[in-house]
Design a protein around this motif. Sequence first.
Motif, PDB file in Angstrom:
ATOM      1  N   HIS A 242       0.812  -1.280   0.021  1.00  0.00           N
ATOM      2  CA  HIS A 242      -0.065  -0.028  -0.158  1.00  0.00           C
ATOM      3  C   HIS A 242       0.776   1.319  -0.161  1.00  0.00           C
ATOM      4  O   HIS A 242       0.610   2.346  -0.677  1.00  0.00           O
ATOM      5  N   LEU A 243       1.938   1.198   0.811  1.00  0.00           N
ATOM      6  CA  LEU A 243       2.815   2.507   0.686  1.00  0.00           C
ATOM      7  C   LEU A 243       3.500   2.602  -0.769  1.00  0.00           C
ATOM      8  O   LEU A 243       3.503   3.743  -1.297  1.00  0.00           O
ATOM      9  N   ASP A 244       3.774   1.398  -1.114  1.00  0.00           N
ATOM     10  CA  ASP A 244       4.485   1.548  -2.701  1.00  0.00           C
ATOM     11  C   ASP A 244       3.521   2.103  -3.446  1.00  0.00           C
ATOM     12  O   ASP A 244       3.770   2.847  -4.357  1.00  0.00           O
ATOM     13  N   ALA A 245       2.135   1.687  -3.470  1.00  0.00           N
ATOM     14  CA  ALA A 245       1.211   2.121  -4.352  1.00  0.00           C
ATOM     15  C   ALA A 245       0.964   3.614  -4.275  1.00  0.00           C
ATOM     16  O   ALA A 245       0.560   4.254  -5.269  1.00  0.00           O
ATOM     17  N   MET A 246       1.102   4.198  -2.940  1.00  0.00           N
ATOM     18  CA  MET A 246       1.033   5.604  -2.874  1.00  0.00           C
ATOM     19  C   MET A 246       2.202   6.495  -3.154  1.00  0.00           C
ATOM     20  O   MET A 246       2.291   7.700  -3.131  1.00  0.00           O
ATOM     21  N   GLY A 247       3.471   5.744  -3.473  1.00  0.00           N
ATOM     22  CA  GLY A 247       4.614   6.400  -3.698  1.00  0.00           C
ATOM     23  C   GLY A 247       5.287   6.901  -2.444  1.00  0.00           C
ATOM     24  O   GLY A 247       6.061   8.053  -2.402  1.00  0.00           O
ATOM     25  N   ILE A 248       5.228   6.355  -1.349  1.00  0.00           N
ATOM     26  CA  ILE A 248       6.033   6.642   0.043  1.00  0.00           C
ATOM     27  C   ILE A 248       6.942   5.814   0.202  1.00  0.00           C
ATOM     28  O   ILE A 248       6.899   4.566   0.458  1.00  0.00           O
TER      29      ILE A 248
END
Length: 427
Positions: A242-248
Motif C-alpha cells: 500500500h505504501l508503494d502504491a501511494m509512492g511513499i
Amino acid sequence: MEMRAPRGTQDILPGTSEKWQYVEKQLTDICRRYNYKEIRTPIFEHTELFQRGVGDSTDIVQKEMYTFEDRGGRSITLRPEGTASTVRSFVQNKLFGLPNQPTKLFYIGPMFRYERPQQGRLRQFVQFGIEALGSDDPSVDAEVMALAMNAYEELGLRSLKLVLNSLGDKQSREDHKKALVQHFSPHKEELCADCQVRLDQNPLRVLDCKKDKDHPAMATAPSILDYLNETSQKYYEKVKAHLDAMGIAYEIDPNLVRGLDYYNHTAFEIMSEAEGFGAITTLSGGGRYNGLVEDIGGPETSGIGFAMSIERLLMALEAEGIELPIEESLDCYIVALGEQAEKEAVRLSYLLRQAGVQVDKDYLQRKMKGQFKAADRLNAKYVVVLGEREIEQDAVSIKDMKSGEQIELPLDQIINFLHEKLAGGNE
C-alpha cells in the motif's frame, strides 16, 4: 523569591503562539480530509489506566509519570501520552457500537513526563495524535503513515525518513522474545541496569535502549523479521504494498520496537534528516496495538495510531529554514485626539470588530505621533484618524499605510470601505 516557570515547561508567547495556531489549524484540516474527528480527554486519569495501557515495564510507567494521590485517596496521573486515554474513552462511551467503523479520532493537547529536559524534550509538551479503532485492514496502517507524512510535507518539511518494521502477532513476538533472551543472557552483566530488568520483563525493549545501543551484541541480535509467521509476514507485505502504491518511500529497520508494550504488527517512526536538527532525530512514531482495547475492558478491537510532538515539528521547520505564512499585521488602528474623539473611537472599534474587522486603538493617551508609531509597530494596514474636526463633520480620515494615500469619508461608510479594501478591492 523570583517566580519562574517550573523546569521542563515553557511559556509560548505572542510571536510564537501564532506558529502553534497555524500548525494546529493545518493538522486539523488534514484530519478533516482523512475523516478523523477530534476527541478531547481529561489531562489526568486514574493511574491504573496507564499501568495497564502503556505497560508496567516501560520507562514511562516506571520512571516518568507524574502521579499523585487526590483528596479522596485515589491515585491520579497526568497523562504521559494520548493513546490510553483515547482508548479508555472509546470503551467507556461505547464508540465501538457506532455504525460507522473504524472509529477515526485525533487529539491535540499537553502531555507530561518527568524526564531530563533538553532541546525538543520537555516535561510538559504538546502532542498531536490519531487513532483508528475497529479495523485490522493493512490499508489503515498505510493510511495512518500517509497522514503523518502528508502533515509534515504540507507544512514544508523535505528532509524526512519513514522507518518501518513489523513486530508480528503474539506468537511471532513470543518466539522472538525467547531468541532475544537466549542471545543477550550471556552479556546480561555487561548491559545497563535497566536492560538487565528488561531482559526478564520485556526483552524486546532491550533493542530500544539508548545506553547500550553500541554494545556489540546489539549488532548481532536476532531480527523480528526472521520470526514472523506466515500471517504476520503477509500482513507486513500488504502494508508495504500500500505504501508503494501511494509512492511513499520507507526504510526497513528490524530493531525498531517503539517504547510502549501495546504495539504489535506495524511499527514506524518518522525522522528528520535536516542538518543541525539535533541528536534526537525522531519526529513522530506509532504502530498497531491489537489487544489494547481488551486490556482496558472493551471488546476485541484492532487499533493503530501515531503521535507527534508539536515542539519537535517546529524545531524541524526551523532547521530547514521554513517560514510559516503567518501574516503579522493589523487591519485597522484608530488614532483619537480629544475626549469626544476617544469616546467615538471606543464606539467605532466595537462596530468594526462586530463587522469582522481586526481593530486596535491607543490606551495610553499618547499624542498623534506616538499613536502613529504604535500603528507602525503593529503593522497596521489602515489608520483611521478621529479629531475634533472629524467629530464635528461626522467623518473620519483614513490613511493607507502602504501607499501613504489619505482620504476622508463619512463615518457611516467606514465599515463598507474597509470591507472592500481588506477583501482585495485595493489590488
